[in-house]
Design a protein around this motif. Structure first.
Motif, PDB file in Angstrom:
ATOM      1  N   ASP A 181      39.337  31.466  45.286  1.00  0.00           N
ATOM      2  CA  ASP A 181      39.592  32.611  44.402  1.00  0.00           C
ATOM      3  C   ASP A 181      38.274  33.366  44.270  1.00  0.00           C
ATOM      4  O   ASP A 181      37.221  32.742  44.153  1.00  0.00           O
ATOM      5  CB  ASP A 181      40.068  32.114  43.011  1.00  0.00           C
ATOM      6  CG  ASP A 181      40.790  33.195  42.224  1.00  0.00           C
ATOM      7  OD1 ASP A 181      42.020  33.061  42.014  1.00  0.00           O
ATOM      8  OD2 ASP A 181      40.128  34.182  41.837  1.00  0.00           O
ATOM      9  N   PRO A 182      38.321  34.708  44.312  1.00  0.00           N
ATOM     10  CA  PRO A 182      37.070  35.462  44.196  1.00  0.00           C
ATOM     11  C   PRO A 182      36.470  35.448  42.790  1.00  0.00           C
ATOM     12  O   PRO A 182      35.316  35.829  42.620  1.00  0.00           O
ATOM     13  CB  PRO A 182      37.455  36.886  44.606  1.00  0.00           C
ATOM     14  CG  PRO A 182      38.922  36.938  44.659  1.00  0.00           C
ATOM     15  CD  PRO A 182      39.476  35.562  44.592  1.00  0.00           C
ATOM     16  N   VAL A 183      37.253  35.007  41.790  1.00  0.00           N
ATOM     17  CA  VAL A 183      36.733  34.984  40.417  1.00  0.00           C
ATOM     18  C   VAL A 183      36.031  33.642  40.166  1.00  0.00           C
ATOM     19  O   VAL A 183      36.682  32.603  40.005  1.00  0.00           O
ATOM     20  CB  VAL A 183      37.875  35.219  39.399  1.00  0.00           C
ATOM     21  CG1 VAL A 183      37.366  35.112  37.968  1.00  0.00           C
ATOM     22  CG2 VAL A 183      38.519  36.579  39.626  1.00  0.00           C
ATOM     23  N   VAL A 226      50.104  36.263  44.002  1.00  0.00           N
ATOM     24  CA  VAL A 226      48.798  36.817  44.384  1.00  0.00           C
ATOM     25  C   VAL A 226      48.924  38.150  45.107  1.00  0.00           C
ATOM     26  O   VAL A 226      48.162  39.083  44.827  1.00  0.00           O
ATOM     27  CB  VAL A 226      48.037  35.793  45.285  1.00  0.00           C
ATOM     28  CG1 VAL A 226      46.786  36.414  45.896  1.00  0.00           C
ATOM     29  CG2 VAL A 226      47.660  34.559  44.478  1.00  0.00           C
ATOM     30  N   THR A 245      40.657  42.476  50.809  1.00  0.00           N
ATOM     31  CA  THR A 245      41.847  42.345  49.962  1.00  0.00           C
ATOM     32  C   THR A 245      41.504  42.577  48.496  1.00  0.00           C
ATOM     33  O   THR A 245      42.397  42.614  47.655  1.00  0.00           O
ATOM     34  CB  THR A 245      42.438  40.925  50.098  1.00  0.00           C
ATOM     35  OG1 THR A 245      41.443  39.986  49.665  1.00  0.00           O
ATOM     36  CG2 THR A 245      42.868  40.625  51.514  1.00  0.00           C
ATOM     37  N   LEU A 305      46.441  25.673  39.008  1.00  0.00           N
ATOM     38  CA  LEU A 305      47.739  25.210  38.479  1.00  0.00           C
ATOM     39  C   LEU A 305      48.652  24.679  39.567  1.00  0.00           C
ATOM     40  O   LEU A 305      49.439  23.755  39.341  1.00  0.00           O
ATOM     41  CB  LEU A 305      48.470  26.342  37.733  1.00  0.00           C
ATOM     42  CG  LEU A 305      47.745  27.097  36.623  1.00  0.00           C
ATOM     43  CD1 LEU A 305      48.724  27.948  35.833  1.00  0.00           C
ATOM     44  CD2 LEU A 305      46.992  26.168  35.716  1.00  0.00           C
ATOM     45  N   LEU A 348      53.487  30.604  34.690  1.00  0.00           N
ATOM     46  CA  LEU A 348      52.998  30.036  35.957  1.00  0.00           C
ATOM     47  C   LEU A 348      53.045  28.509  35.899  1.00  0.00           C
ATOM     48  O   LEU A 348      53.353  27.859  36.898  1.00  0.00           O
ATOM     49  CB  LEU A 348      51.565  30.507  36.241  1.00  0.00           C
ATOM     50  CG  LEU A 348      51.392  31.983  36.600  1.00  0.00           C
ATOM     51  CD1 LEU A 348      49.934  32.304  36.872  1.00  0.00           C
ATOM     52  CD2 LEU A 348      52.247  32.349  37.806  1.00  0.00           C
TER      53      LEU A 348
HETATM   54  C1  LIG Z   1      48.626  35.656  38.837  1.00  0.00           C
HETATM   55  S1  LIG Z   1      47.234  34.753  39.340  1.00  0.00           S
HETATM   56  C2  LIG Z   1      47.970  33.427  40.263  1.00  0.00           C
HETATM   57  C3  LIG Z   1      47.111  32.184  40.241  1.00  0.00           C
HETATM   58  C4  LIG Z   1      47.685  30.979  40.975  1.00  0.00           C
HETATM   59  N1  LIG Z   1      48.047  31.307  42.332  1.00  0.00           N
HETATM   60  C5  LIG Z   1      48.877  30.432  40.238  1.00  0.00           C
HETATM   61  O1  LIG Z   1      50.008  30.818  40.564  1.00  0.00           O
HETATM   62  O2  LIG Z   1      48.710  29.659  39.320  1.00  0.00           O
HETATM   63  C6  LIG Z   1      46.539  35.793  40.622  1.00  0.00           C
HETATM   64  C7  LIG Z   1      45.247  35.232  41.182  1.00  0.00           C
HETATM   65  O3  LIG Z   1      44.873  36.009  42.315  1.00  0.00           O
HETATM   66  C8  LIG Z   1      43.491  36.116  42.317  1.00  0.00           C
HETATM   67  N2  LIG Z   1      43.085  37.229  43.174  1.00  0.00           N
HETATM   68  C9  LIG Z   1      42.980  38.536  42.876  1.00  0.00           C
HETATM   69  N3  LIG Z   1      42.549  39.225  43.943  1.00  0.00           N
HETATM   70  C10 LIG Z   1      42.368  38.328  44.944  1.00  0.00           C
HETATM   71  C11 LIG Z   1      41.930  38.411  46.291  1.00  0.00           C
HETATM   72  N4  LIG Z   1      41.592  39.580  46.830  1.00  0.00           N
HETATM   73  N5  LIG Z   1      41.871  37.286  47.020  1.00  0.00           N
HETATM   74  C12 LIG Z   1      42.249  36.100  46.483  1.00  0.00           C
HETATM   75  N6  LIG Z   1      42.664  35.958  45.211  1.00  0.00           N
HETATM   76  C13 LIG Z   1      42.722  37.048  44.447  1.00  0.00           C
HETATM   77  C14 LIG Z   1      43.111  36.295  40.869  1.00  0.00           C
HETATM   78  O4  LIG Z   1      41.769  36.027  40.606  1.00  0.00           O
HETATM   79  C15 LIG Z   1      44.059  35.297  40.218  1.00  0.00           C
HETATM   80  O5  LIG Z   1      43.483  34.047  40.121  1.00  0.00           O
END
Ligand SMILES: C[S@@+](CC[C@H](N)C(=O)[O-])C[C@H]1O[C@@H](n2cnc3c(N)ncnc32)[C@H](O)[C@@H]1O
Length: 348
Positions: free
Chosen positions: A157-159, A214, A73, A141, A99
């Motif tokens: 989360d991958p980060v 996400v 993903t 959050l 958010l």
């Molecule tokens: C817009 S943020 C939303 C964060 C959280 N869900 C919220 O609403 O507060 C998108 C998140 O998706 C994560 N993300 C990106 N690619 C991803 C993946 N392949 N699998 C899981 N998370 C991922 C990003 O690192 C980021 O933290």
């Protein structure tokens, strides 16, 4: 990226008639030397490519047989973007302000739908006893309030830097110590671990999976849907909030916000990755889910609050329930009974 500034633009243009929106964009485009014709051409090409990809997908063999360990993903560009913002999650006035505000809608949405499915009553801790996976949790959050409602929540989360921020923030609240934990990994990594682990093989571990804002950042939604189904218990719930794939989201999210007004850096959003409720429902049904509800969400930049709306033209929330143990892909490609199909089709 998710700040009030963007919300102000969304609401301002959202409340206009489509012709007025186009006129405003055209005149702004003219002033900036931006070519509206080029934008239309680009959009037409995207639509043609989408139709082509859709046809290819329908003729592919079942995703289960086609699935390989290399399917992921992860879009590396997305991770780089979130890596650069990873220390800013808890700034309520910063990039993630919208958010923070979205919790007022999404937390009750998750809580009430889970209560209607599971029906248990625990005064003060309505989600006690439930295990929730928060996919793409960022700084936590949404993970934290779900933990405070009594659920046992794993945020992934991958980060890594975001996970560090989430761990640090939750450590300030002793009530969360036994409720939330975090891991830097992807959903597919977690799903594969469970498959080969000592736990019941192939059996779902979670009562609910949450993926809020996400899916529009993922490289492969089929892998996402497959893994969600895999880690969920039968009868478990999937909650998604995301952005619709409409003319309006294209004009606001890509053309105006990135290319004309430069409110967000160019390339922040990829319109190709947005998905309509109808498409998302089809995808989820093909992996053994039944969609229970889809609701439009609207951000009010003046009050800084979100509210429910009948229109799913920009943002929406979806609740689905896993019906079967094993994903059975592509059983509903031929048709969908989604009540909003015709309305959504007219948006795009
Ligand atoms: C817009 S943020 C939303 C964060 C959280 N869900 C919220 O609403 O507060 C998108 C998140 O998706 C994560 N993300 C990106 N690619 C991803 C993946 N392949 N699998 C899981 N998370 C991922 C990003 O690192 C980021 O933290």
């Amino acid at each position: 990226m998710y700040s009030n500034k963007f919300g102000r633009l969304i609401l301002g243009l959202y409340s206009c008639k489509p012709s007025a929106v186009c006129g405003a964009v055209r005149s702004a485009a003219g002033r900036s030397g931006f070519s509206w014709t080029a934008v239309c051409k680009q959009r037409t090409l995207w639509l043609q490519r989408s139709a082509c990809l859709k046809t290819q997908r329908q003729t592919l063999p079942s995703p289960i047989s086609a699935r390989s360990a290399s399917q992921t993903t992860v879009d590396p560009d997305e991770l780089r973007r979130f890596q650069s913002l990873a220390s800013k999650w808890w700034d309520e006035q910063g990039e993630f302000a919208a958010l923070h505000a979205m919790n007022d809608l999404r937390v009750p949405f998750i809580r009430d739908n889970l209560l209607s499915v599971h029906g248990a009553y625990h005064p003060g801790k309505p989600l006690a006893g439930l295990r929730i996976l928060d996919v793409g949790c960022g700084g936590g959050l949404l993970t934290e309030p779900l933990g405070r409602l009594g659920a046992n929540v794993l945020g992934i989360d991958p980060v890594e830097h975001s996970i560090g921020t989430a761990q640090l923030h939750s450590s300030y609240d002793p009530d969360l110590r036994d409720q939330v934990c975090y891991r830097a990994c992807t959903l597919e990594e977690l799903s594969a671990e469970e498959e080969g682990g000592e736990e019941e093989q192939g059996a779902g571990q979670f009562d609910a999976v949450v993926a809020s804002e996400v899916v529009e950042h993922l490289a492969d939604l089929e892998t996402f849907a497959f893994c969600c189904s895999h880690v969920l218990k039968p009868g478990g719930s999937l909650f998604i909030t995301t952005i619709n794939k409409t003319n309006l989201s294209y004009v606001l999210g890509i053309v105006a916000a990135e290319q004309l007004l430069r409110i967000v850096p160019s390339g922040t959003h990829d319109w190709e990755k947005f998905i309509s409720p109808v498409e998302l429902e089809r995808l989820l049904e093909s992996y053994g889910f039944s969609v229970q509800s889809v609701q439009g969400m609207l951000y009010n930049p003046v009050s800084g609050a979100w509210s429910w709306t009948n229109s799913t033209a920009i943002n929406y929330a979806l609740h689905a329930v896993k019906l079967r143990n094993d994903p059975q892909p592509h059983q509903t490609e031929a048709g969908s009974s989604h009540p909003e199909e015709h309305a959504a089709a007219s948006h795009s």
